[in-house]
Design a protein around this motif. Structure first.
Motif, mmCIF file in Angstrom:
data_model
loop_
_atom_site.group_PDB
_atom_site.id
_atom_site.type_symbol
_atom_site.label_atom_id
_atom_site.label_comp_id
_atom_site.label_asym_id
_atom_site.label_seq_id
_atom_site.Cartn_x
_atom_site.Cartn_y
_atom_site.Cartn_z
ATOM 1 N N LYS A 16 0.836 -1.198 0.000
ATOM 2 C CA LYS A 16 0.000 0.000 0.000
ATOM 3 C C LYS A 16 0.873 1.250 0.000
ATOM 4 C CE LYS A 16 -3.789 -2.051 2.617
ATOM 5 N NZ LYS A 16 -4.519 -1.976 3.891
ATOM 6 N N ASP A 17 1.874 1.246 0.868
ATOM 7 C CA ASP A 17 2.781 2.398 0.947
ATOM 8 C C ASP A 17 3.499 2.628 -0.376
ATOM 9 O OD1 ASP A 17 2.040 2.741 3.584
ATOM 10 O OD2 ASP A 17 3.825 1.750 4.391
ATOM 11 N N ALA A 18 3.962 1.545 -0.998
ATOM 12 C CA ALA A 18 4.669 1.660 -2.280
ATOM 13 C C ALA A 18 3.736 2.188 -3.368
ATOM 14 C CB ALA A 18 5.246 0.306 -2.684
ATOM 15 N N MET A 19 2.486 1.729 -3.348
ATOM 16 C CA MET A 19 1.518 2.198 -4.347
ATOM 17 C C MET A 19 1.275 3.697 -4.205
ATOM 18 S SD MET A 19 -1.211 -1.002 -4.340
ATOM 19 C CE MET A 19 -2.568 0.064 -4.657
ATOM 20 N N VAL A 20 1.077 4.143 -2.984
ATOM 21 C CA VAL A 20 0.810 5.568 -2.761
ATOM 22 C C VAL A 20 2.026 6.398 -3.149
ATOM 23 C CG1 VAL A 20 0.373 7.305 -0.980
ATOM 24 C CG2 VAL A 20 -0.964 5.185 -1.016
ATOM 25 N N ARG A 21 3.210 5.937 -2.765
ATOM 26 C CA ARG A 21 4.437 6.669 -3.147
ATOM 27 C C ARG A 21 4.557 6.772 -4.660
ATOM 28 N NH1 ARG A 21 6.728 3.802 0.990
ATOM 29 N NH2 ARG A 21 7.664 2.308 -0.436
ATOM 30 N N ARG A 22 4.278 5.675 -5.352
ATOM 31 C CA ARG A 22 4.393 5.671 -6.819
ATOM 32 C C ARG A 22 3.365 6.614 -7.443
ATOM 33 N NH1 ARG A 22 6.582 6.531 -11.011
ATOM 34 N NH2 ARG A 22 6.238 5.229 -12.823
ATOM 35 N N LEU A 23 2.160 6.592 -6.944
ATOM 36 C CA LEU A 23 1.131 7.491 -7.469
ATOM 37 C C LEU A 23 1.519 8.950 -7.259
ATOM 38 C CD1 LEU A 23 -2.026 5.551 -6.268
ATOM 39 C CD2 LEU A 23 -1.308 5.872 -8.645
ATOM 40 N N MET A 24 2.080 9.244 -6.093
ATOM 41 C CA MET A 24 2.499 10.612 -5.811
ATOM 42 C C MET A 24 3.658 11.023 -6.724
ATOM 43 S SD MET A 24 2.024 10.538 -1.667
ATOM 44 C CE MET A 24 2.791 12.108 -1.381
ATOM 45 N N GLN A 25 4.536 10.079 -7.030
ATOM 46 C CA GLN A 25 5.633 10.379 -7.962
ATOM 47 C C GLN A 25 5.096 10.708 -9.348
ATOM 48 O OE1 GLN A 25 7.999 6.827 -7.729
ATOM 49 N NE2 GLN A 25 9.194 7.562 -5.974
ATOM 50 N N ILE A 26 4.101 9.967 -9.774
ATOM 51 C CA ILE A 26 3.505 10.222 -11.096
ATOM 52 C C ILE A 26 2.899 11.621 -11.127
ATOM 53 C CG2 ILE A 26 1.620 9.556 -12.654
ATOM 54 C CD1 ILE A 26 2.166 6.617 -11.718
ATOM 55 N N VAL A 27 2.156 11.979 -10.084
ATOM 56 C CA VAL A 27 1.515 13.293 -10.037
ATOM 57 C C VAL A 27 2.565 14.405 -10.028
ATOM 58 C CG1 VAL A 27 0.090 14.814 -8.617
ATOM 59 C CG2 VAL A 27 -0.596 12.442 -8.955
ATOM 60 N N ALA A 28 3.660 14.205 -9.309
ATOM 61 C CA ALA A 28 4.680 15.249 -9.156
ATOM 62 C C ALA A 28 5.657 15.328 -10.325
ATOM 63 C CB ALA A 28 5.457 15.016 -7.871
ATOM 64 N N ASN A 29 5.706 14.313 -11.146
ATOM 65 C CA ASN A 29 6.671 14.264 -12.239
ATOM 66 C C ASN A 29 6.252 15.194 -13.381
ATOM 67 O OD1 ASN A 29 8.410 13.632 -14.340
ATOM 68 N ND2 ASN A 29 8.227 11.418 -14.078
ATOM 69 N N PRO A 30 7.069 16.177 -13.705
ATOM 70 C CA PRO A 30 6.708 17.095 -14.798
ATOM 71 C C PRO A 30 6.650 16.409 -16.160
ATOM 72 C CG PRO A 30 8.864 17.667 -13.890
ATOM 73 C CD PRO A 30 8.326 16.540 -13.067
ATOM 74 N N LYS A 31 7.231 15.215 -16.276
ATOM 75 C CA LYS A 31 7.203 14.485 -17.546
ATOM 76 C C LYS A 31 5.967 13.599 -17.692
ATOM 77 C CE LYS A 31 12.184 14.490 -18.171
ATOM 78 N NZ LYS A 31 13.386 13.691 -18.351
ATOM 79 N N SER A 32 5.180 13.479 -16.622
ATOM 80 C CA SER A 32 3.951 12.676 -16.694
ATOM 81 C C SER A 32 2.950 13.364 -17.615
ATOM 82 C CB SER A 32 3.321 12.528 -15.308
ATOM 83 O OG SER A 32 4.142 11.773 -14.459
ATOM 84 N N THR A 33 2.212 12.540 -18.342
ATOM 85 C CA THR A 33 1.179 13.097 -19.219
ATOM 86 C C THR A 33 -0.031 13.508 -18.380
ATOM 87 O OG1 THR A 33 0.079 10.976 -19.583
ATOM 88 C CG2 THR A 33 1.895 11.538 -21.094
ATOM 89 N N ASN A 34 -0.882 14.313 -18.962
ATOM 90 C CA ASN A 34 -2.111 14.707 -18.266
ATOM 91 C C ASN A 34 -2.944 13.493 -17.901
ATOM 92 O OD1 ASN A 34 -1.518 17.425 -18.317
ATOM 93 N ND2 ASN A 34 -2.683 17.818 -20.186
ATOM 94 N N ARG A 35 -2.993 12.522 -18.784
ATOM 95 C CA ARG A 35 -3.765 11.301 -18.532
ATOM 96 C C ARG A 35 -3.191 10.532 -17.334
ATOM 97 N NH1 ARG A 35 -5.579 7.820 -23.340
ATOM 98 N NH2 ARG A 35 -7.603 7.568 -22.438
ATOM 99 N N GLU A 36 -1.857 10.421 -17.274
ATOM 100 C CA GLU A 36 -1.216 9.734 -16.150
ATOM 101 C C GLU A 36 -1.478 10.460 -14.833
ATOM 102 O OE1 GLU A 36 2.650 7.791 -18.441
ATOM 103 O OE2 GLU A 36 2.728 9.884 -17.754
#
Length: 78
Positions: A16-36
């Motif tokens: 659970k912790d790893a999933m939340v961390r990964r999701l937060m990384q996706i949101v914070a990553n400037p290279k993530s697409t809008n869809r991601e």
């Protein structure tokens, strides 16, 4: 991840912790697409909503237990 959250799959805390961390990384990553970003944000919001629902259920259960105990105490005094 949203399916796991929505269907309340039993997951180990470290997953659970790893999933939340990964999701937060996706949101914070400037290279993530809008869809991601949107998908990750939705999963995070769903997880938070589930946590709040669980907390309210625990509070209701504890409150009901306290009320029942008070009633039994009064009944025993009669």
């Amino acid at each position: 991840m949203q399916q796991a959250i929505g269907q309340r799959w039993k997951l180990r805390e470290e997953f659970k912790d790893a999933m939340v961390r990964r999701l937060m990384q996706i949101v914070a990553n400037p290279k993530s697409t809008n869809r991601e970003i949107t998908s990750a944000s939705r999963a995070l919001i769903a997880a938070e909503a589930q946590n709040q629902t669980d907390e309210h259920e625990i509070e209701r259960t504890e409150s009901a237990d306290e009320s029942r105990n008070r009633f039994l105490e009064v009944a025993n005094r009669l």
